[in-house]
Design a protein around this motif. Structure first.
Motif, PDB file in Angstrom:
ATOM      1  N   ASN A 232       0.985  -1.218   0.066  1.00 50.91           N
ATOM      2  CA  ASN A 232       0.143  -0.072   0.077  1.00 50.91           C
ATOM      3  C   ASN A 232       0.827   1.237  -0.045  1.00 50.91           C
ATOM      4  O   ASN A 232       0.744   2.274   0.676  1.00 50.91           O
ATOM      5  CB  ASN A 232      -0.889  -0.084   1.006  1.00 50.91           C
ATOM      6  N   PHE A 233       1.812   1.255  -0.690  1.00 48.92           N
ATOM      7  CA  PHE A 233       2.834   2.409  -0.868  1.00 48.92           C
ATOM      8  C   PHE A 233       2.267   3.226  -2.029  1.00 48.92           C
ATOM      9  O   PHE A 233       1.822   2.828  -2.979  1.00 48.92           O
ATOM     10  CB  PHE A 233       4.157   2.074  -1.170  1.00 48.92           C
ATOM     11  N   GLU A 234       2.398   4.692  -2.003  1.00 57.75           N
ATOM     12  CA  GLU A 234       2.082   5.459  -3.244  1.00 57.75           C
ATOM     13  C   GLU A 234       3.347   5.284  -4.367  1.00 57.75           C
ATOM     14  O   GLU A 234       4.413   5.008  -3.831  1.00 57.75           O
ATOM     15  CB  GLU A 234       2.252   6.723  -2.877  1.00 57.75           C
ATOM     16  N   PRO A 235       3.257   5.342  -5.340  1.00 56.44           N
ATOM     17  CA  PRO A 235       4.017   4.879  -6.214  1.00 56.44           C
ATOM     18  C   PRO A 235       5.498   5.518  -6.270  1.00 56.44           C
ATOM     19  O   PRO A 235       6.411   4.907  -6.276  1.00 56.44           O
ATOM     20  CB  PRO A 235       3.592   5.432  -7.717  1.00 56.44           C
ATOM     21  N   GLN A 236       5.543   6.878  -5.942  1.00 56.44           N
ATOM     22  CA  GLN A 236       6.814   7.601  -5.779  1.00 56.44           C
ATOM     23  C   GLN A 236       7.462   7.074  -4.557  1.00 56.44           C
ATOM     24  O   GLN A 236       8.629   6.987  -4.694  1.00 56.44           O
ATOM     25  CB  GLN A 236       6.563   8.968  -5.778  1.00 56.44           C
ATOM     26  N   GLN A 237       6.850   6.880  -3.495  1.00 61.51           N
ATOM     27  CA  GLN A 237       7.457   6.663  -2.137  1.00 61.51           C
ATOM     28  C   GLN A 237       8.099   4.990  -2.481  1.00 61.51           C
ATOM     29  O   GLN A 237       9.010   4.628  -1.870  1.00 61.51           O
ATOM     30  CB  GLN A 237       6.296   6.632  -1.041  1.00 61.51           C
ATOM     31  N   LEU A 238       7.218   4.193  -3.116  1.00 61.52           N
ATOM     32  CA  LEU A 238       7.725   2.778  -3.331  1.00 61.52           C
ATOM     33  C   LEU A 238       8.889   3.069  -4.112  1.00 61.52           C
ATOM     34  O   LEU A 238       9.766   2.316  -3.618  1.00 61.52           O
ATOM     35  CB  LEU A 238       6.502   2.293  -3.953  1.00 61.52           C
ATOM     36  N   ILE A 260      -3.213  -2.351  -6.399  1.00 58.52           N
ATOM     37  CA  ILE A 260      -2.761  -1.988  -7.768  1.00 58.52           C
ATOM     38  C   ILE A 260      -3.515  -2.865  -8.795  1.00 58.52           C
ATOM     39  O   ILE A 260      -3.879  -3.806  -8.535  1.00 58.52           O
ATOM     40  CB  ILE A 260      -1.191  -2.791  -7.881  1.00 58.52           C
ATOM     41  N   SER A 264      -3.412   1.032 -13.041  1.00 54.85           N
ATOM     42  CA  SER A 264      -2.256   1.773 -12.282  1.00 54.85           C
ATOM     43  C   SER A 264      -1.042   1.153 -12.279  1.00 54.85           C
ATOM     44  O   SER A 264      -0.033   1.793 -11.645  1.00 54.85           O
ATOM     45  CB  SER A 264      -2.741   1.918 -10.811  1.00 54.85           C
ATOM     46  N   ASP A 267       2.417   2.819 -13.119  1.00 58.00           N
ATOM     47  CA  ASP A 267       3.026   3.710 -12.186  1.00 58.00           C
ATOM     48  C   ASP A 267       3.936   3.194 -11.161  1.00 58.00           C
ATOM     49  O   ASP A 267       4.589   4.015 -10.450  1.00 58.00           O
ATOM     50  CB  ASP A 267       1.856   4.468 -11.358  1.00 58.00           C
ATOM     51  N   TYR A 268       3.899   1.858 -10.905  1.00 63.48           N
ATOM     52  CA  TYR A 268       4.876   1.261 -10.042  1.00 63.48           C
ATOM     53  C   TYR A 268       6.013   0.425 -10.698  1.00 63.48           C
ATOM     54  O   TYR A 268       6.980   0.164  -9.962  1.00 63.48           O
ATOM     55  CB  TYR A 268       3.863   0.011  -9.230  1.00 63.48           C
TER      56      TYR A 268
END
Length: 296
Positions: A232-238, A260, A264, A267-268
């Motif tokens: 459950n991380f946001e893409p940029q933080q991931l 995900i 989406s 984005d990852y």
């Protein structure tokens, strides 16, 4: 001819037969088949048609249903190759096979066989589409399913993932150790949970830990986890945390998961993310339309 099913050797015949017997028993739990009595046992043929576009998958299960029903043979068409995207729609139906046998047996197995083919092909189609997205973005990781499968239908859905080009993830609870939040809370800490799991997992099983932060991921890797799920991380933080984790523990497999979807997932994509898993692959797929029509 046999069906063109490249992954069929993965399926142990006794296990498939046992599963199919349970499906048929579920569909007809009492002793009498009145519909079968109406049509009798005259030898008839029926055509298997694919009626909507998608990836063909599940032929071994379809075959086994009619093997178990008894007295039936299937003649597969050359186009019936699992993993193939079929352009079937409207009047453009694709003939896949002709099933011949006592008509009561054909109708006894019809719905179970079609249900299985429809759902397996649905999983394969969604998996194929996700795999295509990864390839278009030149991402080298693996798209995987999860353990969010339909009870009693796990083998079919996991098989569909493979046919569609995705990874199955763990097949069941005993294939790999996955320590989720409930395990961590019950054990007291990530370190305690990993260490305890390692005492019985030995050298034959990988251990994965579900983590909610970079600190948790570092603790899991330090404790000996082989796979770290950034959940459950946001893409940029991931991407930022995956890079830091890989720099510290390059041998650890990094998995992204949690909400995900096919829309989406791009984005990852990142060079430091090895796996992107999606529950939707076995929980949110559309079924593919097939029919089995008796020839007059």
């Amino acid at each position: 001819m046999e069906q063109h099913a490249p992954f069929s050797s993965l399926l142990p015949p006794p296990q498939i037969e046992s599963i199919v017997h349970a499906w048929l028993q579920d569909d007809m739990p009492s002793h009498f088949d009145v519909g079968g009595h109406v049509v009798g046992n005259e030898i008839k043929s029926a055509q298997l048609l694919m009626k909507s576009p998608g990836v063909l998958a599940g032929l071994p299960f379809f075959q086994k249903v009619f093997d178990v029903c008894g007295g039936c043979t299937i003649q597969w068409e050359d186009v019936s190759i699992e993993g193939t995207m079929m352009d079937a729609s409207g009047s453009n139906k694709v003939l896949l096979a002709t099933v011949t046998g006592p008509v009561s047996h054909l109708l006894r197995g019809e719905r179970t066989a079609l249900n299985t083919l429809s759902r397996c092909s649905g999983v394969a189609t969604l998996s194929y589409q996700c795999k295509q997205i990864a390839e278009r973005h030149n991402w080298k990781g693996m798209v995987a399913g999860t353990r969010k499968t339909t009870p009693g239908f796990r083998l079919v859905e996991k098989y569909g993932l493979l046919v569609g080009g995705c990874a199955t993830h763990r097949l069941d609870l005993s294939q790999m150790v996955m320590l989720k939040d409930n395990h961590i809370w019950s054990a007291g800490s990530i370190t305690k949970a990993v260490k305890k799991a390692a005492t019985v997992a030995g050298f034959t099983q990988k251990i994965e830990v579900e983590c909610q932060s970079l600190d948790e991921a570092i603790e899991a890797a330090e404790a000996g986890a082989h796979i770290v799920m950034l959940d459950n991380f946001e893409p940029q933080q991931l991407k930022e945390d995956a890079k830091k984790l890989k720099e510290m523990y390059p041998h650890v497999i990094v998995e992204a998961s949690g909400g995900i979807t096919m829309d989406s997932m791009s984005d990852y994509f990142d060079e430091n993310v090895d796996v992107i898993s999606q529950g939707k692959l076995t929980q949110g797929y559309d079924c593919i339309d097939f029919s089995l029509k008796i020839l007059h």
